[in-house]
Design an enzyme around this catalytic site. Sequence first.
Site, PDB file in Angstrom:
ATOM      1  N   CYS A 108       0.883  -1.115  -0.008  1.00  0.00           N
ATOM      2  CA  CYS A 108      -0.073  -0.008  -0.066  1.00  0.00           C
ATOM      3  C   CYS A 108       1.175   1.176  -0.083  1.00  0.00           C
ATOM      4  CB  CYS A 108      -0.877  -0.041   1.522  1.00  0.00           C
ATOM      5  SG  CYS A 108      -1.195   1.462   2.072  1.00  0.00           S
ATOM      6  N   GLU A 109       0.638   2.185  -0.956  1.00  0.00           N
ATOM      7  CA  GLU A 109       1.568   3.262  -1.145  1.00  0.00           C
ATOM      8  C   GLU A 109       1.361   4.379  -0.003  1.00  0.00           C
ATOM      9  OE1 GLU A 109       0.989   4.580  -5.077  1.00  0.00           O
ATOM     10  OE2 GLU A 109      -0.625   6.038  -4.514  1.00  0.00           O
ATOM     11  N   HIS A 110       0.261   4.253   0.708  1.00  0.00           N
ATOM     12  CA  HIS A 110      -0.121   5.150   1.857  1.00  0.00           C
ATOM     13  C   HIS A 110       0.537   4.886   2.935  1.00  0.00           C
ATOM     14  CE1 HIS A 110      -4.033   5.281  -0.909  1.00  0.00           C
ATOM     15  NE2 HIS A 110      -3.371   6.207  -1.200  1.00  0.00           N
ATOM     16  N   HIS A 111       0.583   3.603   3.179  1.00  0.00           N
ATOM     17  CA  HIS A 111       1.163   3.191   4.605  1.00  0.00           C
ATOM     18  C   HIS A 111       2.587   2.489   4.389  1.00  0.00           C
ATOM     19  CE1 HIS A 111      -3.097   4.086   5.518  1.00  0.00           C
ATOM     20  NE2 HIS A 111      -2.385   4.646   6.621  1.00  0.00           N
ATOM     21  N   GLN A 144      -4.959  -0.541  -4.849  1.00  0.00           N
ATOM     22  CA  GLN A 144      -5.364  -1.649  -5.327  1.00  0.00           C
ATOM     23  C   GLN A 144      -6.026  -1.363  -6.598  1.00  0.00           C
ATOM     24  OE1 GLN A 144      -7.332  -4.434  -2.640  1.00  0.00           O
ATOM     25  NE2 GLN A 144      -8.887  -5.296  -4.041  1.00  0.00           N
ATOM     26  N   HIS A 185      -5.658  -5.576   3.227  1.00  0.00           N
ATOM     27  CA  HIS A 185      -4.653  -4.469   3.442  1.00  0.00           C
ATOM     28  C   HIS A 185      -4.139  -4.434   5.101  1.00  0.00           C
ATOM     29  CE1 HIS A 185      -5.430  -2.235  -0.345  1.00  0.00           C
ATOM     30  NE2 HIS A 185      -6.107  -3.123  -0.431  1.00  0.00           N
ATOM     31  N   CYS A 208      -2.626  -2.203   6.363  1.00  0.00           N
ATOM     32  CA  CYS A 208      -2.734  -1.014   7.007  1.00  0.00           C
ATOM     33  C   CYS A 208      -4.195  -1.033   7.933  1.00  0.00           C
ATOM     34  CB  CYS A 208      -2.629   0.189   6.068  1.00  0.00           C
ATOM     35  SG  CYS A 208      -3.796   0.067   4.655  1.00  0.00           S
TER      36      CYS A 208
HETATM   37 ZN   LIG Z   1      -2.598   1.769   3.744  1.00  0.00          ZN
END
Ligand SMILES: [Zn+2]
Length: 223
Positions: A111-114, A152, A180, A182
Site C-alpha cells: 500500500c503506497e499510503h502506509h 489496489q 490491506h 494498514c
Molecule cells: Zn494503506
Amino acid sequence: MIKKEEFQDEIGDNHFSLSAKNPIRDDAFAISDDEKIEKIKKDVENILLTLGMDLTDDSLKGTPNRVAKMFVKEIFGGLNPNKKPKASTFDNNYKYGEMLVEKNIIVYSTCEHHLLPIIGRAHVAYISNGRVIGLSKMNRIVEYYAKRPQVQERLTMQIVQELQIALGTEDVACVIDAKHLCVNSRGISDIESSTVTSEFGGKFKDPQSRREFLDYIKMETKF
Ligand SMILES: [Zn+2]
C-alpha cells in the site's frame, strides 16, 4: 538510463495505452539500482537511529542493507521497466472462442499510503480475438505491477490494460480480493475485512459474460 516515457507510455501495436499510471518523477531512473540501495540503506539506518535503536547490536547490524535491497530488488522491483515480463502471444490455432480464466493468482503488493503489505488473490480473464497468451504470463504480469507502491484500484486497471495491449483486445477482466495490513494490523485493526476491486473491459461489460466470469471464480478447484 530509463526515460520516463518508456516507463509510462506502454503503447502496443493496437494503440491501447496504459492510462493507470504510478505517480513517478522524471528523474526516477537517473541513478542505478545499486546507487538506490546505498541511499536507502542510509535512510533506513537513520529511521532506526531516530527511533533509538542500537545498530551495533548483532541482530540489527544488517537491517538497513536488508531493507534497502528488499525495497529496490523485491517489493518495489516492478518499478523498473527492465523487469517487465515479455508478454509474448501466440496464434489461437485451436480456435478456442470462449473466455479463459486464470484464477487465484496470489498478489503480494504494498500500500503506497502506509508502505504495508496488500495480500490477496487476483482473478484474470480474457476472450481471445485471435491471439492467446501463456498462462504463467498472466501471473507474471500481476506480479510485475504488484511490486510497486500501489493502490489496489490502479493495480487492477494496470493488469487489464497490459493484457489488452498484449492480446490486442478490449475483452479482458480482472477481480482482486485482498487484505490491506494498514486496515488489518493497525488503525481500525479489522483483521476480517478485505477489499474487492474489479475492471471489466469490452465483452465483460455485458452482464452475462461478467456473471460467467464471477461464477468461474467461485468454482472450487478439485484435483
Ligand atoms: Zn494503506
